[in-house]
Design a protein around this motif. Structure first.
Motif, PDB file in Angstrom:
ATOM      1  N   ARG A 255       0.807  -1.048  -0.021  1.00 15.84           N
ATOM      2  CA  ARG A 255      -0.091   0.138  -0.092  1.00 15.84           C
ATOM      3  C   ARG A 255       0.788   1.148  -0.091  1.00 15.84           C
ATOM      4  O   ARG A 255       0.287   2.429  -0.323  1.00 15.84           O
ATOM      5  N   SER A 258       2.787   1.637  -4.182  1.00 12.91           N
ATOM      6  CA  SER A 258       2.131   1.437  -5.321  1.00 12.91           C
ATOM      7  C   SER A 258       2.202   2.478  -6.176  1.00 12.91           C
ATOM      8  O   SER A 258       1.998   3.503  -5.727  1.00 12.91           O
ATOM      9  N   ARG A 261      -1.715   5.647  -8.047  1.00 15.53           N
ATOM     10  CA  ARG A 261      -2.910   6.081  -7.031  1.00 15.53           C
ATOM     11  C   ARG A 261      -3.742   6.913  -7.613  1.00 15.53           C
ATOM     12  O   ARG A 261      -3.510   7.744  -8.104  1.00 15.53           O
ATOM     13  N   LEU A 274      -5.161   1.761  -5.907  1.00 12.99           N
ATOM     14  CA  LEU A 274      -3.663   1.660  -5.900  1.00 12.99           C
ATOM     15  C   LEU A 274      -3.532   0.690  -7.024  1.00 12.99           C
ATOM     16  O   LEU A 274      -4.170  -0.393  -7.055  1.00 12.99           O
TER      17      LEU A 274
END
Lengths: 336, 324
Positions: A255, A258, A261, A274
């Motif tokens: 998270r 990534s 976004r 993401l």
């Protein structure tokens, strides 16, 4: 020789495998079988494969050398045994089976028939996880000692007939989700000696399951594995790992890492997504299937032999037992 | 209000001294430190008097003391302060043995003085906000918690079990165990733990993983490790992930940072700009004395958190679940 593959199960994983197989060399998908003919047809289209809605017709028609089992877990045993008994090589989605008896039966059938049997422990093929293991192999962090992994998200409500929610069909997060990390840890960092675990799922109900598992490895290292289906619907799925060695450390969280976004207009609240795209050369499902195809064609052992997948399943089952009894489970060999 | 400090062995003493000096109407009346050099140095730095013997400091007209000796020194310092009627703020871990903790609690009870444990995370604004959210039902009922307290390995007496009472398991478990008790309003009942000296080879436990059960059915893990290496960008790392019936909340106590790159010494640091837990802690100690009420967290909170760590050491030996 081109390996002809019949893909059984055209749901979530069957679709992923169907797409991945388009990038696999030396193989072709000649048949796709699913109770839902529409799903089977949509996976089959890109391959020009024949469509079947029952296994009897599939095997009656023949024309394939290997079977890719993408069915819900509780159907793996029956499907894999049928394929092996029919003389097919088998690639089976993880976990191989729900218990050691079922897994052992599949292994013995493969040995008896002299067929290749590999399992989709796909995390080993994920680029971030592979690169981390490589860095450890290059001695960048010394000897790995403390490992943390997490694999968390919402309950997979899209499963056929809600099979994920039935403990007897999916085994909950320990056999369905945390097994990815158990397999990665034991493959990359060493065999497990002792397991202690707690979970949220009850004996029957795996909805909202969440597990916290402590592992002690035979080499003295220890690990914390967190797996969750307890996040609210709509939560972004994420996985993370942390490996601390005697001379350095690695940490990764999908998270936080990534590259794409996206904020999406969606009513008052909006949504957020993401993405971490991988090129075909690194795509993990294509990589595991390419390895399987190559191993059959080269008459060598696959990268993930079923015997290893069974060892990883033992950790899931030990964790389930520990969660049930409230006591640690010693796997084998001397504890650290 | 006059407050003293006994011991500058724990580095947090400097932070508490600064905090005391920032609170209006509070005077740092003196520091007691057996090490003459450190004592005079610190007295000069904080413009106060140095006493070699803590009893001489306690005999002045102070109302309270902060105890920052090595861990095994807590017992005597706390009891001596209590016997002279001085309120006490004691550094964590509360004590190193159950019998010492019992003696400290009973001395303070007998002499009617406040006993507070230094759990600065209870005064971290992100933690406070998370607690409020959970209390307001923001994630439903808590069902399980993942807790992490990672840090770098300290030096000096921390590595000497005879003075620290234990390594990472004792040093870090207590912070997280206290937060879990606070968030759940429930008592830890049993602990399973794996721990040992895994990373640094300094002769003391530097890693620990605990599974903790609470009497309301909540289960939790605590990663209590000094596992981080020297160039890790921040010290410490503390987070809780609370899984509730209606949501999941993760609170990272030291996430309010910016990243600093200093090519001269090769450092990459995450510089924390969030709330000062030590200041909030000392303020609570002072307020409790001024208002004539009990402080939060108190001595019992310190003792319960310590008991979790001690159970973890026992479990690491027996490889079984140990009662807290």
């Amino acid at each position: 020789m081109n390996l002809r593959i019949a893909l059984i199960g055209a749901g979530t994983m069957g679709t992923v495998h169907g797409n991945a197989l388009r990038n696999v060399r030396g193989a072709s998908v000649t048949a796709v079988c699913d109770l839902d003919g529409g799903k089977a047809a949509s996976v089959a289209a890109a391959h020009g494969a024949r469509v079947f809605t029952d296994a009897g017709a599939l095997y009656g028609a023949g024309g394939f050398d290997a079977v890719d089992v993408c069915l819900p877990t509780y159907l793996h045993r029956e499907a894999a045994l049928r394929a092996l008994e029919g003389g097919m090589h088998v690639f089976c989605e993880k976990p191989l089976a729900l218990d050691l008896a079922g897994g052992g039966e599949i292994l013995r059938a493969a040995a008896r028939k002299g067929r290749t049997l590999s399992v989709g422990q796909v995390v080993r093929w994920f680029p971030a996880y592979r690169r981390a293991v490589q860095a450890v192999g290059e001695n960048r962090i010394g000897t790995p000692k403390l490992i943390r992994t997490a694999r968390t998200g919402a309950f997979p409500s899209w499963g056929w007939q809600d099979w994920y929610g039935d403990m007897r069909k999916s085994g909950g997060v320990l056999t369905d989700l945390a097994i990815h990390d158990f397999d990665w840890i034991r493959h990359a960092f060493g065999e497990v000696a002792r397991v202690y675990a707690r979970r949220l799922a009850t004996a029957d109900d795996a909805h909202g399951d969440h597990c916290l598992v402590l592992l002690r490895l035979r080499n003295g290292a220890m690990a914390h594995v967190e797996g969750s289906w307890a996040f609210p619907a709509g939560t972004l799925f994420g996985s993370s790992f942390e490996v601390i060695g005697t001379a350095g450390q690695i940490e990764y969280d999908s998270r936080d890492r990534s590259p794409i976004r996206r904020s999406i207009a969606d009513g008052e609240a909006g949504r957020f997504s993401l993405e971490s795209p991988v090129c075909p050369d690194q795509e993990p499902y294509a990589a595991e299937l390419q390895d399987f195809v190559d191993s059959v064609r080269e008459s060598r052992a696959p990268g993930v032999p079923a015997s290893e997948a069974l060892e990883s399943l033992k950790i899931s089952l030990a964790a389930a037992e520990s969660a049930r009894t409230g006591r640690p489970v010693v796997l084998e060999g001397d504890a650290a | 209000m006059r407050v003293g400090i006994i011991g500058f062995e724990h580095m947090h003493a400097t932070s508490y001294a600064s905090a005391l000096r920032r609170i209006p109407g509070v005077e740092l009346a003196g520091i007691a430190e057996a090490d003459e050099f450190r004592g005079t140095q610190m007295a000069a730095r904080f413009s106060t008097r140095h006493f070699r013997d803590p009893r001489d400091l306690l005999d002045t007209d102070i109302q309270g003391v902060v105890v920052c000796t090595s861990n095994v020194g807590h017992r005597d310092a706390v009891i001596e302060a209590a016997e002279r009627g001085r309120h006490v703020l004691v550094e964590k871990p509360f004590a190193t043995r159950a019998e010492d903790a019992e003696a400290m609690l009973s001395a303070c009870g007998k002499h009617g003085v406040n006993l507070m444990t230094a759990f600065p995370l209870r005064f971290n604004q992100s933690v406070i906000q998370a607690k409020r959210t959970v209390e307001a039902g923001g994630i439903g009922e808590i069902r399980c918690i993942t807790g992490v307290n990672h840090g770098k390995i300290p030096s000096g007496w921390f590595l000497d079990k005879a003075r620290s009472g234990g390594g990472a398991v004792l040093d870090h478990t207590v912070h997280v165990a206290d937060l879990m008790r606070w968030f759940t309003g429930s008592e830890p009942t049993a602990v399973y733990a794996e721990s040992g000296e895994l990373i640094h080879g300094r002769g003391i436990d530097d890693c620990g993983l605990l599974h903790v059960e609470f009497d309301n059915g909540v289960f939790a893990t605590i990663d209590t490790s000094w596992a981080h290496h020297d160039n890790y960008p921040i010290w410490p790392e503390v987070y809780l992930r609370l899984v509730g019936t209606r949501g999941v909340l993760t609170v990272d106590a030291f996430r309010q940072t910016f990243r600093l790159f200093a090519p001269k010494d090769g450092a990459v640091s995450d510089v924390y700009w969030g709330s000062d837990g030590d200041l909030g802690l000392v303020r609570e100690f002072v307020s409790s004395m001024r208002e004539g009420r009990k402080p939060h967290p108190d001595g019992k909170d310190g003792e319960r958190a310590m008991a979790v760590a001690l159970a973890a050491y026992r479990s690491s030996e027996t490889h079984g679940k140990e009662a807290v």
